[in-house]
Design an enzyme around this catalytic site. Structure first.
Site, PDB file in Angstrom:
ATOM      1  CG  ASP A  19      -1.994  -1.065   1.162  1.00  0.00           C
ATOM      2  OD1 ASP A  19      -2.435  -1.399   0.054  1.00  0.00           O
ATOM      3  OD2 ASP A  19      -2.376  -1.580   2.227  1.00  0.00           O
ATOM      4  NE  ARG A  98      -2.281   1.549  12.665  1.00  0.00           N
ATOM      5  CZ  ARG A  98      -1.410   0.549  12.629  1.00  0.00           C
ATOM      6  NH1 ARG A  98      -0.330   0.600  13.397  1.00  0.00           N
ATOM      7  NH2 ARG A  98      -1.597  -0.491  11.856  1.00  0.00           N
ATOM      8  CG  ASP A 127      -5.107   1.202  11.423  1.00  0.00           C
ATOM      9  OD1 ASP A 127      -5.484   1.220  12.612  1.00  0.00           O
ATOM     10  OD2 ASP A 127      -4.414   0.285  10.951  1.00  0.00           O
ATOM     11  CB  SER A 176      -3.164  -8.090   6.447  1.00  0.00           C
ATOM     12  OG  SER A 176      -2.893  -6.777   6.858  1.00  0.00           O
TER      13      SER A 176
END
Length: 405
Positions: A19, A98, A127, A176
């Protein structure tokens, strides 16, 4: 589709995965940036992830910054222990990391005179919200190429292949995976089927539970874990030590259907051996020192703290107010808890504190009195207990009889 912003430099949350690798040329070609810098924040990921990020950045010719935020994140994890923080049954990990990551990236972006800041999150996950909750308090333009361009993983793989971008087949593995010192999450691919039984090799931190057992003693001061078996540890080292030890006994696995903030239900697998151990020990010590009313009310406080933590809003005014109550209660959460590892569990088997709201003499079946209170004094209480229920049931029964007649 083309986006035009009056800016020339953007900071990208960079992992070196598919990504974020794809985002680098997209930010230049689709958004018109002259310069993209990558920022990777260390919250306890494996060393190979940083190697991958460094190698990918070099191959892309990307100016790359690495920020060590392990100590700050570990401290937040221990704050979450004081709040018994879990979401739908599992310890918060990614959610707490995060905002720490976002703050570190924002600092680099401002230091490097960026006018934009970007991430590679999709429009389906949590996220994006956690990153942007931090970034939108700044003057920087927030860009989300994957979300804004409607990219799919298949499109990204084809794009990477066409541009010969430095990604391994565009996937990097079947799952993932997100790792920090507090937890490891595994999702995607076949795991998206709730009826799929995951193979054992999805686990990296936890062994299969066996018959072996071990006991350790964890010491707390004001609600913070500070030592194991008499040896003091700094937060990062403490968490890493317990991850290894508890993980060797198969402690801390969660396989669940999680409700995300956007309303989607997703299959998640987590590993959190150290977090599970500390949370179980802390809750056991609170059970010894806090009064019944404090414990009941604190459950509400903890739930609200956990919800804000899950949302990535740990700096909200509400959290500050909640922590005032938590701080007050934690002044007495000082003592030790003995944890036994067995059968994949970290089970409290003993606890001790000078602040114990408990008397063995009073609670014992071998003593006749509770201090100056005699057992017979409870007779009056027993007579009143359930009195209102008896009256209500009698009224219901009487009216039912009248209606039958």
């Amino acid at each position: 589709m083309s986006f035009e912003y009056d800016m020339t430099r953007v900071a990208l949350a960079f992992s070196g995965g598919l990504d974020t690798t794809v985002c680098v040329p997209l930010l230049e070609e689709e958004y018109g940036y002259d310069d993209v810098i990558g920022v990777t924040v260390d919250v306890g990921q494996p060393a190979e992830e940083f190697d991958e990020a460094e190698e990918t950045a070099e191959a892309l010719g990307l100016e790359h910054y690495v920020v060590d935020a392990r100590a700050e994140f570990a401290q937040l994890c221990l704050e979450s222990v004081r709040a018994n923080a879990t979401y739908q049954g599992y310890p918060l990990g990614t959610a707490l990391a995060r905002p720490v990551i976002a703050e570190a990236i924002l600092e680099v972006a401002e230091e490097q005179d960026c006018t934009g800041i970007a991430h590679g999150c999709t429009g389906k996950g949590n996220d994006q919200l956690r990153f942007e909750a931090v970034w939108r308090s700044s003057d920087l333009e927030v860009i989300a190429p994957v979300r804004e361009l409607g990219l799919t993983r298949e499109w990204e793989q084809e794009y990477a292949a066409e541009r010969d971008l430095p990604v391994e087949g565009g996937s990097g593995g079947d799952w993932s995976i997100d790792t920090n010192i507090w937890s490891r999450s595994v999702e995607g691919d076949a795991l998206e089927d709730p009826n799929y039984v995951p193979p054992r090799d999805i686990y990296a931190w936890t062994d299969e539970p066996g018959t072996e057992t071990e006991e350790i003693e964890i010491a707390f001061e004001n609600g913070y874990p500070v030592a194991v078996d008499g040896e003091e540890y700094e937060p990062v080292e403490l968490i890493e030590y317990l991850n290894d030890l508890a993980g060797s006994y198969g402690v801390g696995r969660t396989d669940m259907m999680e409700d995300r903030m956007l309303g989607l239900k997703v299959r998640e697998n987590y590993e959190h051996p150290g977090a599970t151990t500390l949370l179980n020990a802390h809750e056991a010590l609170e059970g010894l020192v806090l009064t019944q009313e404090e414990r009941q009310f604190k459950q509400q406080i903890d739930q609200q703290w956990s919800q804000k933590g899950y949302e990535g809003l740990i700096d909200a005014p509400l959290v500050s107010a909640l922590e005032s109550f938590i701080d007050e209660t934690q002044q007495r959460v000082t003592g030790t808890v003995t944890i036994r590892f067995e059968g994949g569990q970290a089970r409290p088997v003993a606890r001790d504190s000078k602040y114990a709201a408990y008397s063995a003499e009073h609670a014992s079946f071998d003593t006749e009195t509770v201090g100056k209170i005699k057992q017979e004094d409870a007779t009056g209480v027993a007579k009143y207990h359930g009195f209102q229920r008896r009256l209500a049931n009698e009224a219901i029964a009487a009216n039912a009889t009248d209606e039958d007649e």
